[in-house]
Design a protein around this motif. Sequence first.
Motif, PDB file in Angstrom:
ATOM      1  N   VAL A   1      35.608  38.916  31.981  1.00 30.10           N
ATOM      2  CA  VAL A   1      34.397  38.048  33.095  1.00 30.10           C
ATOM      3  C   VAL A   1      33.220  38.845  33.114  1.00 30.10           C
ATOM      4  O   VAL A   1      32.064  38.179  32.866  1.00 30.10           O
ATOM      5  CB  VAL A   1      35.027  37.589  34.377  1.00 30.10           C
ATOM      6  N   LYS A   2      33.126  39.899  33.478  1.00 32.80           N
ATOM      7  CA  LYS A   2      31.966  40.989  33.620  1.00 32.80           C
ATOM      8  C   LYS A   2      31.263  40.951  32.224  1.00 32.80           C
ATOM      9  O   LYS A   2      30.210  41.269  31.906  1.00 32.80           O
ATOM     10  CB  LYS A   2      32.052  42.106  34.643  1.00 32.80           C
ATOM     11  N   ALA A   3      32.120  41.281  31.282  1.00 33.96           N
ATOM     12  CA  ALA A   3      31.616  41.759  29.820  1.00 33.96           C
ATOM     13  C   ALA A   3      30.784  40.377  29.442  1.00 33.96           C
ATOM     14  O   ALA A   3      29.982  40.563  28.344  1.00 33.96           O
ATOM     15  CB  ALA A   3      32.684  41.860  28.846  1.00 33.96           C
ATOM     16  N   MET A   4      31.141  39.223  30.154  1.00 36.84           N
ATOM     17  CA  MET A   4      30.573  37.774  29.506  1.00 36.84           C
ATOM     18  C   MET A   4      29.350  37.422  30.586  1.00 36.84           C
ATOM     19  O   MET A   4      28.799  36.674  30.069  1.00 36.84           O
ATOM     20  CB  MET A   4      31.526  36.829  29.794  1.00 36.84           C
ATOM     21  N   GLY A   5      28.995  38.640  31.549  1.00 35.34           N
ATOM     22  CA  GLY A   5      27.794  38.335  32.098  1.00 35.34           C
ATOM     23  C   GLY A   5      28.118  37.814  33.501  1.00 35.34           C
ATOM     24  O   GLY A   5      27.013  37.303  34.215  1.00 35.34           O
ATOM     25  N   PHE A   6      29.268  37.539  33.989  1.00 34.82           N
ATOM     26  CA  PHE A   6      29.340  36.912  35.237  1.00 34.82           C
ATOM     27  C   PHE A   6      29.853  37.826  36.262  1.00 34.82           C
ATOM     28  O   PHE A   6      30.644  38.911  35.929  1.00 34.82           O
ATOM     29  CB  PHE A   6      30.583  35.828  35.019  1.00 34.82           C
ATOM     30  N   ASP A   7      29.501  37.654  37.522  1.00 35.60           N
ATOM     31  CA  ASP A   7      29.662  38.761  38.693  1.00 35.60           C
ATOM     32  C   ASP A   7      31.279  38.648  38.965  1.00 35.60           C
ATOM     33  O   ASP A   7      31.813  39.393  39.580  1.00 35.60           O
ATOM     34  CB  ASP A   7      28.931  38.342  40.012  1.00 35.60           C
ATOM     35  N   GLY A   8      31.894  37.244  39.031  1.00 34.54           N
ATOM     36  CA  GLY A   8      33.275  37.164  39.359  1.00 34.54           C
ATOM     37  C   GLY A   8      33.912  36.122  38.701  1.00 34.54           C
ATOM     38  O   GLY A   8      33.217  35.359  37.843  1.00 34.54           O
ATOM     39  N   PHE A   9      35.027  35.981  39.043  1.00 33.09           N
ATOM     40  CA  PHE A   9      36.026  34.881  38.245  1.00 33.09           C
ATOM     41  C   PHE A   9      35.510  33.479  38.639  1.00 33.09           C
ATOM     42  O   PHE A   9      35.534  32.470  37.937  1.00 33.09           O
ATOM     43  CB  PHE A   9      37.505  34.964  38.471  1.00 33.09           C
ATOM     44  N   LYS A  10      35.240  33.417  39.938  1.00 37.52           N
ATOM     45  CA  LYS A  10      34.908  31.941  40.438  1.00 37.52           C
ATOM     46  C   LYS A  10      33.584  31.399  39.687  1.00 37.52           C
ATOM     47  O   LYS A  10      33.476  30.326  39.457  1.00 37.52           O
ATOM     48  CB  LYS A  10      34.722  31.999  41.939  1.00 37.52           C
ATOM     49  N   GLU A  11      32.627  32.334  39.440  1.00 39.11           N
ATOM     50  CA  GLU A  11      31.549  32.000  38.930  1.00 39.11           C
ATOM     51  C   GLU A  11      31.658  31.881  37.527  1.00 39.11           C
ATOM     52  O   GLU A  11      31.075  30.689  36.991  1.00 39.11           O
ATOM     53  CB  GLU A  11      30.197  33.282  38.938  1.00 39.11           C
ATOM     54  N   PHE A  12      32.703  32.437  36.568  1.00 36.38           N
ATOM     55  CA  PHE A  12      32.924  32.084  35.230  1.00 36.38           C
ATOM     56  C   PHE A  12      33.541  30.680  35.252  1.00 36.38           C
ATOM     57  O   PHE A  12      33.129  30.004  34.455  1.00 36.38           O
ATOM     58  CB  PHE A  12      33.929  33.372  34.746  1.00 36.38           C
ATOM     59  N   LYS A  13      34.463  30.493  36.285  1.00 34.82           N
ATOM     60  CA  LYS A  13      35.232  29.071  36.250  1.00 34.82           C
ATOM     61  C   LYS A  13      33.973  28.018  36.377  1.00 34.82           C
ATOM     62  O   LYS A  13      34.304  26.926  35.550  1.00 34.82           O
ATOM     63  CB  LYS A  13      36.345  29.060  37.150  1.00 34.82           C
ATOM     64  N   TYR A  14      33.436  28.357  37.483  1.00 35.25           N
ATOM     65  CA  TYR A  14      32.495  27.066  37.748  1.00 35.25           C
ATOM     66  C   TYR A  14      31.486  26.742  36.664  1.00 35.25           C
ATOM     67  O   TYR A  14      31.103  25.608  36.182  1.00 35.25           O
ATOM     68  CB  TYR A  14      31.554  27.512  38.879  1.00 35.25           C
ATOM     69  N   ALA A  15      30.925  27.873  35.948  1.00 34.28           N
ATOM     70  CA  ALA A  15      30.253  27.776  34.937  1.00 34.28           C
ATOM     71  C   ALA A  15      30.841  26.832  33.569  1.00 34.28           C
ATOM     72  O   ALA A  15      30.257  26.272  33.015  1.00 34.28           O
ATOM     73  CB  ALA A  15      29.712  29.113  34.255  1.00 34.28           C
ATOM     74  N   ILE A  16      32.028  27.236  33.468  1.00 31.73           N
ATOM     75  CA  ILE A  16      33.052  26.550  32.514  1.00 31.73           C
ATOM     76  C   ILE A  16      32.985  25.297  32.587  1.00 31.73           C
ATOM     77  O   ILE A  16      32.851  24.242  31.873  1.00 31.73           O
ATOM     78  CB  ILE A  16      34.210  27.250  32.264  1.00 31.73           C
TER      79      ILE A  16
END
Length: 300
Positions: free
Chosen positions: A57-72
């Motif tokens: 997740v961090k390699a994709m530029g997100f600070d955390g999993f919640k931010e990653f999922k929200y963006a998705i």
Amino acid sequence: MKKPYEFEIKARYAGLRMSERKVADIYLSWDKDFEELSLAALAEKAGVSQPSVMRFVKAMGFDGFKEFKYAILKARGEQEAIGEDEKNSAGFPPPLVYGYAISEGDSLEEMPGRIISQAISCLGDTLKQISSEKIQKAAEMICSARQIAVYYVENSASVAQDLVTKLLYLGFNCMMYSDIYLQEISASNLREGDLAIGISHSGSSKSTVNAIRQARKSGASVLCLTNQEDALIGKWADLLLCTENRQMLYGNAIFSRISEIAVVDMIYVGVILSDYKKYTERLDRSSRIVRKHGYENTKK
């Protein structure tokens, strides 16, 4: 429909750790509702630890999993809204959501979008396979070669021609061979300090493989461009550049060229950047020669 951030993941794929690639693979093959996507589910399906998922997740530029999922979820909602609007206005889904397969009843009107969609997908898959380190290594092999021989057959001709043309523009001593006899004669005359380049989509074309094997036996360095990571031709390669690592029943020739020419462009730019002043000066000289053979662009 393409998954949110699919292109970005494929673009970074080659630079990920093995555990992070496993997470990427699970995400890219995810066939459930994205509401069900969770840190634990990704870790379990990928067979890795939850910290490995977080590193991805961090390699994709997100600070955390919640931010990653929200963006998705946000991106998927936007995709679905656009898709529904186009479906309502055109009477059928937007062409870029299609894969590529040919059947007797297919509509010609759908083909442009389907082909472009597949081309984009193939290029994305190529990004997963090709790292900047491999391109740098390929450029170094070319720059240090005394002479370069390129071997190919059939549909690889356009890729070989593109590569040789670019290398000639940059001032390299480069030849290309498709004739089975000349391939073997050329390969047998190579020596240490020379470079043999084999281009084969399947990686198993007899004459190309035989030429590469002979070139290696003669002491030359070997660079191969193919579609399969475990291709036979790779057995004799110092460096193997693999494009997509998958097979399609129809359209192989079309999409193999797209991916392979993209890799040729990567190598070309890699060579230029290795000594920008030197190679841009050579390009300028070559361009002046070419311009003499064209009509002036004058308006009446």
